[in-house]
Enzyme design. Sequence first.
Site, PDB file in Angstrom:
ATOM      1  N   CYS A   1       0.820  -1.213   0.000  1.00 57.98           N
ATOM      2  CA  CYS A   1       0.000   0.000   0.000  1.00 57.98           C
ATOM      3  C   CYS A   1       0.859   1.269   0.000  1.00 57.98           C
ATOM      4  CB  CYS A   1      -0.881   0.031   1.231  1.00 57.98           C
ATOM      5  SG  CYS A   1      -1.963  -1.381   1.365  1.00 57.98           S
TER       6      CYS A   1
ATOM      7  N   ARG B   1       5.725  -0.243  -5.879  1.00 65.64           N
ATOM      8  CA  ARG B   1       5.645  -0.962  -4.606  1.00 65.64           C
ATOM      9  C   ARG B   1       4.688  -2.155  -4.687  1.00 65.64           C
ATOM     10  NH1 ARG B   1       7.233   2.296  -0.227  1.00 65.64           N
ATOM     11  NH2 ARG B   1       5.780   1.193   1.099  1.00 65.64           N
TER      12      ARG B   1
ATOM     13  N   TRP C   1      -2.813  -2.783  -1.599  1.00 69.07           N
ATOM     14  CA  TRP C   1      -2.356  -4.170  -1.802  1.00 69.07           C
ATOM     15  C   TRP C   1      -3.193  -4.991  -0.839  1.00 69.07           C
ATOM     16  CZ3 TRP C   1       0.308  -8.032   0.992  1.00 69.07           C
ATOM     17  CH2 TRP C   1       0.964  -8.995   0.231  1.00 69.07           C
TER      18      TRP C   1
ATOM     19  N   ASN D   1      -2.279   2.520   5.565  1.00 65.49           N
ATOM     20  CA  ASN D   1      -1.346   1.402   5.348  1.00 65.49           C
ATOM     21  C   ASN D   1      -1.202   0.689   6.681  1.00 65.49           C
ATOM     22  OD1 ASN D   1      -0.916   2.462   2.849  1.00 65.49           O
ATOM     23  ND2 ASN D   1       1.222   3.022   3.179  1.00 65.49           N
ATOM     24  N   GLY D   2      -1.071  -0.627   6.641  1.00 60.37           N
ATOM     25  CA  GLY D   2      -0.900  -1.377   7.889  1.00 60.37           C
ATOM     26  C   GLY D   2      -2.093  -2.277   8.129  1.00 60.37           C
TER      27      GLY D   2
ATOM     28  N   GLU E   1      18.963 -17.368  -4.820  1.00 62.87           N
ATOM     29  CA  GLU E   1      18.608 -16.052  -5.354  1.00 62.87           C
ATOM     30  C   GLU E   1      18.234 -16.144  -6.839  1.00 62.87           C
ATOM     31  OE1 GLU E   1      17.795 -13.373  -4.151  1.00 62.87           O
ATOM     32  OE2 GLU E   1      18.126 -11.850  -5.676  1.00 62.87           O
TER      33      GLU E   1
ATOM     34  N   LYS F   1      14.635 -15.010  -8.291  1.00 66.03           N
ATOM     35  CA  LYS F   1      14.452 -14.013  -9.365  1.00 66.03           C
ATOM     36  C   LYS F   1      13.525 -14.557 -10.435  1.00 66.03           C
ATOM     37  CE  LYS F   1      15.406 -11.219  -7.860  1.00 66.03           C
ATOM     38  NZ  LYS F   1      15.822 -10.972  -6.526  1.00 66.03           N
TER      39      LYS F   1
ATOM     40  N   GLU G   1       9.852 -14.920  -9.192  1.00 64.35           N
ATOM     41  CA  GLU G   1       9.223 -13.626  -8.916  1.00 64.35           C
ATOM     42  C   GLU G   1       8.684 -12.958 -10.176  1.00 64.35           C
ATOM     43  OE1 GLU G   1      11.347 -11.273  -5.231  1.00 64.35           O
ATOM     44  OE2 GLU G   1      12.538 -11.553  -7.024  1.00 64.35           O
TER      45      GLU G   1
ATOM     46  N   HIS H   1      18.851 -35.965  -2.532  1.00 67.07           N
ATOM     47  CA  HIS H   1      17.888 -36.295  -1.475  1.00 67.07           C
ATOM     48  C   HIS H   1      16.470 -35.843  -1.833  1.00 67.07           C
ATOM     49  CE1 HIS H   1      21.173 -37.581   1.022  1.00 67.07           C
ATOM     50  NE2 HIS H   1      21.798 -36.436   0.780  1.00 67.07           N
TER      51      HIS H   1
ATOM     52  N   LYS I   1       7.148  -4.347  -3.307  1.00 66.66           N
ATOM     53  CA  LYS I   1       8.555  -4.001  -3.128  1.00 66.66           C
ATOM     54  C   LYS I   1       8.914  -3.932  -1.661  1.00 66.66           C
ATOM     55  CE  LYS I   1      12.628  -2.650  -4.387  1.00 66.66           C
ATOM     56  NZ  LYS I   1      13.492  -3.806  -4.728  1.00 66.66           N
TER      57      LYS I   1
HETATM   58  C1  G6P Z   1       9.912  -8.139  -0.731  1.00 66.67           C
HETATM   59  C2  G6P Z   1      10.586  -7.793  -2.046  1.00 66.67           C
HETATM   60  C3  G6P Z   1      11.928  -8.531  -2.136  1.00 66.67           C
HETATM   61  C4  G6P Z   1      12.783  -8.198  -0.929  1.00 66.67           C
HETATM   62  C5  G6P Z   1      12.067  -8.510   0.381  1.00 66.67           C
HETATM   63  C6  G6P Z   1      12.827  -7.960   1.583  1.00 66.67           C
HETATM   64  O1  G6P Z   1       9.519  -9.463  -0.734  1.00 66.67           O
HETATM   65  O2  G6P Z   1       9.761  -8.146  -3.133  1.00 66.67           O
HETATM   66  O3  G6P Z   1      12.592  -8.126  -3.317  1.00 66.67           O
HETATM   67  O4  G6P Z   1      13.971  -8.930  -0.999  1.00 66.67           O
HETATM   68  O5  G6P Z   1      10.783  -7.889   0.389  1.00 66.67           O
HETATM   69  O6  G6P Z   1      12.857  -6.570   1.481  1.00 66.67           O
HETATM   70  P1  G6P Z   1      13.895  -5.622   2.187  1.00 66.67           P
HETATM   71  O7  G6P Z   1      13.488  -4.234   1.776  1.00 66.67           O
HETATM   72  O8  G6P Z   1      13.731  -5.843   3.662  1.00 66.67           O
HETATM   73  O9  G6P Z   1      15.247  -5.993   1.719  1.00 66.67           O
END
Ligand code: G6P
Length: 608
Positions: free
Chosen positions: A2, A27, A74, A100-101, A481, A485, A488, A504, A603
Site C-alpha cells: 500500500c 511498490r 495491496w 497502510n498497515g 537467489e 528471481k 518472482e 535427497h 517491493k
Molecule cells: C519483498 C521484495 C523482495 C525483498 C524482500 C525484503 O519481498 O519483493 O525483493 O527482498 O521484500 O525486502 P527488504 O526491503 O527488507 O530488503
Amino acid sequence: MCGIVGYIGQKEAVKVLIDGLKRLEYRGYDSAGLAFIKNGDLGCIKAVGKIVELEKKLNGNITHTNMGIAHTRWATHGAPTFENAHPHIDCKSEIAVVHNGIIENYDYLKTKLKREGHIFRSETDTEVLAHLIEKYFHGNLEMAVMNALKEVEGTYGIAVISTRDKQKIVAARKGSPLAIGIGNKEYFITSDVSASLEHTREVVYLDDNEIAILTTNGYETKTMENIPTYKKVEEVLWNIDMIEKGGYPHFMLKEIHEQPQALRNAMRGRVDSCSYSIRLGGLISHEKVLREAKRIVIIACGTSWHAGLVGEYMLEEMARIPVEVEYASEFRYRNPVIEEGTIVIAISQSGETADTLGAMREAKQKGAKLFSICNVVGSTIAREADFGIYLHIGPEIGVASTKAFTAQIAVLYLFTLHMMKLKHAEVPVNSDTINAVQSIPDKIQSILDKEKEIVELAKIYKDSEHALYLGRGYNYPVALEGALKLKEISYVHAEGYPAAEMKHGPIALINKDMPVIFIATQDKVYEKIMNNIEEVKSRGGRVIAIATEGDMQIVKKVNHVFYIPKTSDVLTPILSVIPLQLLAYHMAVMRGCDVDKPRNLAKSVTVE
Ligand code: G6P
C-alpha cells in the site's frame, strides 16, 4: 505494498496525487483511489487495477481543488474490489481515510460500531477508522483522530481529511512509515518519499505514535497525547532522475546495469588501499561492542536473507565468529536465545519490512545490540538500530531486488574485513583482499557486456515451466537467489538447492524439459559440483553452467556455459548472480510478464 500520498498547497491537487501514486506503483498494488474536498463536499474516486483505470474514471476532468489524499492498495482484508479500495468514508460522507498497515482488533471494533448504528460498505479493516473518527468528531479533526486511535490495536500510517474541518490533512503513524514533504507553500504526506520527490527534497520523518497536521500555512507534529514534537528537516539524497528509467525499458534492467556504479558508490571512501583498513563511519563509536562480540545473528527476508547467508559464510570463514541467519518472520515468534555479546544484524533494502522490524524489536527486548544494513536513508530499521551502514546505491524501484543484493554482499565483505582487523584474525587483511573487492565493478561490467549470450539462452528456455538452480559453498545462496528471481518475475516454478542435496529429493524431477542451472565456478568445491553435474547429465537433464573464464573442462559436460571472470571464492556471488538476474529478466520479458510490477508482489512488505 500500500502507498499513501496526501497534498495541500496551491496546485491542482488531483494531478499532484495521481503523479504521486504513479511514483508508488513500483511498490505493488491492486486498486487505487483518491479523495478531495471541493466546494465543501467530499469527492471520492476509486478503481480496481492500475492507476490508469483511476485516470479513466477522472476522464480528464480537472477538479479545481488544492488538497486531497490518495492511496494504492495491496489487498490484505477483502479482495481487490471497488468497495475495498481506499479512501474509506464515514456514514455521512464527511471524513475520508487512507491507511497502510493492519488494524488487528478491527473485527471487535466493527461489531461495536455496527451496534452503535454505523453502516459499513467494505470488508476492510481500514473502514473502522473512518467510523471511529466520525464517532469522536466534535469539530476538530486531529482530536478526533487522536481519540479514535486510542481504541486501535495494530499498525497504521494514515491520512485523513474532513469537510467539517477543511483545509487540513491529519496524518498519524504507528509501525507504517510516513514522511512530510515540505515544498514552497505546499506540503505532502507520503509513505515513500519518491511520491513527493518531484516537488521537494526536504522531508520530516514521522516517528511511531506521532500525528501531523498539514495546512497551507505549514505543518505541526505532536504526540498522541497532544504534546508538540520538534522534528529535524532532512534532505533526501536521491533526485528525480534516479527514480526514472533513464532509457531502459524496465527499472529492473536499469538496476541490473547500474551494478558496477552502485558497487563503486557502496565502497566509496570506505576502503583504504594504503593501510589495508576499512572505514565504516557508522561503526566508529561501536568498535568495543564489535570487538567483544561473541556471536552474530543475521535477520532478513527475501533477497536480503540470501545476502545474509553469504555474509554468514564469509564472517565465519574469515573473521571466525559464529553466525546464524534467520528468517525474520520465524525469529520474532520463536523465543530465540540472545546471550550477552550477541549482535543482531538486520539486512533490508527498504528498511521498512515489517517482519524484519518486528524481529529487531524482539531482539532489542532481549538485550541484543542492533546493527542495520539498509539502503533507504532514514528508514525505520535504520533509525531503530543502535548503529549501521547504508548501501548508498540510490533508489531500487524494480520489485525484484538486484543491485541491493550485490551491494549488500559488498558491504558485508567490508564489514568482514573490519571484523578481521578488530578480532585480530589469523589471516591478515592484505592487498589481495582489498584489490579483490576493488576490481569487482569492472568484472560485473564485463559480464553485462555479454548480455546477448543470456538473451540466446532465454530464447531456448523461455517456455520451461520448471527450473532447478544448484550451487555449493558461496554459490549456494546464489542458487536460491537465481531461483527467486525467476519465480518472482516470470512465474516459472524454480527451486534453489545446495547441489549435493539434490540427490535427497529434487533428483526425482530431472528430465529433458527442466533446465538445471549449475553455478560451478572454480572454487574449493569445484570437483564436488562436477560430480553433481554428472549425476544430472546421466539422467538426461539439460544443464546450463555458470563457470569461471578459462575452464575448458566443463564445456564437454554441459549443454551451455556462461563464463564469469575469476575472483576470490568469497566474492564470487557478486559475479555469479549477474547472469541469473539477466536470465530471469529476459525470460520474463519473452513470456510477456510485467517485470517491474509482478503479480501479487510488493517491493516493501510493510505488513506481517
Ligand atoms: C519483498 C521484495 C523482495 C525483498 C524482500 C525484503 O519481498 O519483493 O525483493 O527482498 O521484500 O525486502 P527488504 O526491503 O527488507 O530488503
